[in-house]
Structures are given as structure tokens and as C-alpha cells.
Write a protein that holds these residues in place. Structure first.
Motif, mmCIF file in Angstrom:
data_model
loop_
_atom_site.group_PDB
_atom_site.id
_atom_site.type_symbol
_atom_site.label_atom_id
_atom_site.label_comp_id
_atom_site.label_asym_id
_atom_site.label_seq_id
_atom_site.Cartn_x
_atom_site.Cartn_y
_atom_site.Cartn_z
ATOM 1 N N ALA A 5 23.026 39.299 52.504
ATOM 2 C CA ALA A 5 23.634 40.392 51.400
ATOM 3 C C ALA A 5 22.954 40.488 50.486
ATOM 4 O O ALA A 5 21.866 39.762 50.192
ATOM 5 C CB ALA A 5 25.105 39.715 51.181
ATOM 6 N N VAL A 6 23.128 41.248 49.668
ATOM 7 C CA VAL A 6 22.433 41.563 48.288
ATOM 8 C C VAL A 6 23.417 40.668 47.229
ATOM 9 O O VAL A 6 24.506 40.746 47.364
ATOM 10 C CB VAL A 6 22.511 43.074 47.904
ATOM 11 N N TYR A 7 22.491 39.836 46.735
ATOM 12 C CA TYR A 7 23.499 38.854 45.731
ATOM 13 C C TYR A 7 23.210 39.359 44.393
ATOM 14 O O TYR A 7 22.095 39.640 43.927
ATOM 15 C CB TYR A 7 22.611 37.436 45.825
ATOM 16 N N TYR A 8 24.259 39.331 43.537
ATOM 17 C CA TYR A 8 24.288 39.869 42.274
ATOM 18 C C TYR A 8 24.708 38.598 41.224
ATOM 19 O O TYR A 8 25.637 37.826 41.458
ATOM 20 C CB TYR A 8 25.134 40.884 41.982
ATOM 21 N N CYS A 9 24.117 38.419 40.122
ATOM 22 C CA CYS A 9 24.741 37.641 39.179
ATOM 23 C C CYS A 9 25.629 38.544 38.110
ATOM 24 O O CYS A 9 25.095 39.672 38.026
ATOM 25 C CB CYS A 9 23.591 36.682 38.259
ATOM 26 N N ALA A 10 26.475 37.866 37.728
ATOM 27 C CA ALA A 10 27.591 38.616 36.628
ATOM 28 C C ALA A 10 27.857 37.735 35.747
ATOM 29 O O ALA A 10 27.895 36.492 35.854
ATOM 30 C CB ALA A 10 28.722 39.100 37.659
ATOM 31 N N ALA A 11 28.600 38.439 34.542
ATOM 32 C CA ALA A 11 29.042 37.547 33.505
ATOM 33 C C ALA A 11 30.190 37.987 33.200
ATOM 34 O O ALA A 11 30.627 39.175 33.237
ATOM 35 C CB ALA A 11 28.050 37.527 32.325
ATOM 36 N N SER A 12 30.990 37.183 32.774
ATOM 37 C CA SER A 12 32.476 37.396 32.011
ATOM 38 C C SER A 12 32.723 36.566 30.878
ATOM 39 O O SER A 12 32.701 35.239 30.870
ATOM 40 C CB SER A 12 33.609 36.969 33.421
ATOM 41 N N TRP A 13 33.527 37.257 29.943
ATOM 42 C CA TRP A 13 33.900 36.652 28.725
ATOM 43 C C TRP A 13 34.517 35.329 29.078
ATOM 44 O O TRP A 13 35.746 35.386 29.508
ATOM 45 C CB TRP A 13 34.558 37.803 27.790
ATOM 46 N N ILE A 14 34.015 34.327 28.499
ATOM 47 C CA ILE A 14 35.133 32.959 28.493
ATOM 48 C C ILE A 14 36.383 32.888 28.353
ATOM 49 O O ILE A 14 37.077 32.319 28.970
ATOM 50 C CB ILE A 14 34.018 31.977 27.726
ATOM 51 N N VAL A 15 36.813 33.808 27.378
ATOM 52 C CA VAL A 15 38.342 33.564 27.142
ATOM 53 C C VAL A 15 39.158 34.152 28.073
ATOM 54 O O VAL A 15 40.235 33.752 28.667
ATOM 55 C CB VAL A 15 38.559 34.664 25.973
ATOM 56 N N LEU B 31 34.558 42.098 35.378
ATOM 57 C CA LEU B 31 33.547 41.303 34.889
ATOM 58 C C LEU B 31 32.748 42.381 33.735
ATOM 59 O O LEU B 31 33.062 43.659 34.167
ATOM 60 C CB LEU B 31 32.576 40.631 35.951
ATOM 61 N N ASP B 32 32.054 41.607 33.046
ATOM 62 C CA ASP B 32 31.602 42.468 31.819
ATOM 63 C C ASP B 32 30.259 42.958 32.270
ATOM 64 O O ASP B 32 29.745 43.861 31.648
ATOM 65 C CB ASP B 32 31.549 41.573 30.486
ATOM 66 N N TYR B 33 29.168 42.031 32.528
ATOM 67 C CA TYR B 33 27.888 42.219 32.662
ATOM 68 C C TYR B 33 27.408 42.122 34.182
ATOM 69 O O TYR B 33 27.702 41.140 34.879
ATOM 70 C CB TYR B 33 26.854 41.630 31.853
ATOM 71 N N PHE C 52 25.672 31.326 27.291
ATOM 72 C CA PHE C 52 26.644 30.655 27.902
ATOM 73 C C PHE C 52 27.803 29.999 27.342
ATOM 74 O O PHE C 52 28.917 29.594 27.919
ATOM 75 C CB PHE C 52 26.122 29.710 29.059
ATOM 76 N N ASP C 53 27.659 30.211 25.873
ATOM 77 C CA ASP C 53 28.701 29.614 25.078
ATOM 78 C C ASP C 53 29.865 30.657 24.964
ATOM 79 O O ASP C 53 31.042 30.297 24.985
ATOM 80 C CB ASP C 53 28.269 29.461 23.436
ATOM 81 N N ASP C 54 29.732 31.911 25.306
ATOM 82 C CA ASP C 54 30.529 33.003 25.164
ATOM 83 C C ASP C 54 30.614 33.791 26.510
ATOM 84 O O ASP C 54 31.819 34.073 26.598
ATOM 85 C CB ASP C 54 30.148 34.057 24.232
ATOM 86 N N TYR C 55 30.277 33.294 27.323
ATOM 87 C CA TYR C 55 30.376 34.215 28.934
ATOM 88 C C TYR C 55 30.030 32.966 29.998
ATOM 89 O O TYR C 55 29.195 32.187 29.851
ATOM 90 C CB TYR C 55 29.308 35.179 29.075
#
Length: 130
Positions: A92-102, A117-119, A29-32
Motif C-alpha cells: 500500500a501507500v502509507y501516509y502519516c497524518a495528524a489530528s488535533w489532540i482535543v 484529520l487535520d494534516y 506532539f503536545d498539540d497533535y
């Protein structure tokens, strides 16, 4: 290998509560920035909540404000979505996702369908029904 794994979905009655969990591996979570989307049957995917960091704000969609709470345990690389006063329209279908913090410092990837988003993790189904 980068991945996000969501869990905690299920069947709940209107007015009930559920807590979803998403554990990330391969990144921190430091980067995303990490958060939740959902996709209801016949509808487009929409952002629900984004976990804030020291320079990225926490975000809730209008439908989530006042009812959902996003939180994290950085030591476990896990983000949670506590959903209260659930309504049938939350099904609904719930998804988690990650995005580059920058990227998230300059925009909000949770406004819209999350195309940048990235992941993405596999979804977990939430059904709100009596």
C-alpha cells in the motif's frame, strides 16, 4: 507551515521488515496526535496505527496488531512505524497524518478513512512481494 513528511518505503519480501519515518514540522506532539494510514490499490484508505500520548491511547488496527509497532522521538518531532512479518496484503501507500489532540481525546480518527484529520503527508510506497 504545517507538514508531515513520510519516508522509508520500498520493496520487501514476505516475512521481512521495514521501518517508516514521519517528521512533522510546524506543530508539535503536545498539540497533535500523529499516526499512519494506508491505501492499497483498489481499496479504501484505512487507519493503521495512532501514537498515544498521556491521555490518548495508542491504537492499532486488527491487521497491524502483533506485527507493527508505532513509536516516537518527540525531540525530533518524528514518529516511526516498524513493520514486521510483512505480508503481500500490506502492500500500500502509507501516509502519516495528524489530528488535533482535543478531538482524539473524545474519538479515534484512525477508525475509518481519516476524513476528520487535520494534516496529511505525502505517502511512501511499501511493496511486499517475492
Amino acid at each position: 507551515r504545517f507538514s508531515c513528511r513520510a519516508s522509508g518505503g520500498g520493496l520487501v519480501q514476505p516475512g521481512g521488515s521495514l521501518r517508516l519515518s514521519c517528521t512533522a514540522s510546524g506543530f508539535t506532539f503536545d498539540d497533535y496526535v500523529i499516526g499512519w494510514f494506508r491505501q492499497a490499490p483498489g481499496k479504501e484508505r484505512e487507519g493503521v496505527a495512532r501514537m498515544g500520548t498521556y491521555d490518548v491511547n495508542t491504537y492499532y488496527s486488527d491487521s497491524a496488531k502483533g506485527r507493527f509497532i508505532i513509536s516516537s522521538d518527540n525531540g525530533k518531532n518524528t514518529v516511526y512505524l516498524e513493520m514486521n512479518n510483512l505480508k503481500p496484503e500490506d502492500t500500500a501507500v502509507y501516509y502519516c497524518a495528524a489530528s488535533w489532540i482535543v478531538k482524539e481525546r473524545h474519538s479515534n480518527g484512525w477508525r475509518g478513512k481519516g476524513l476528520g484529520l487535520d494534516y496529511w503527508g505525502k505517502g511512501t510506497l511499501v511493496t511486499v512481494s517475492s
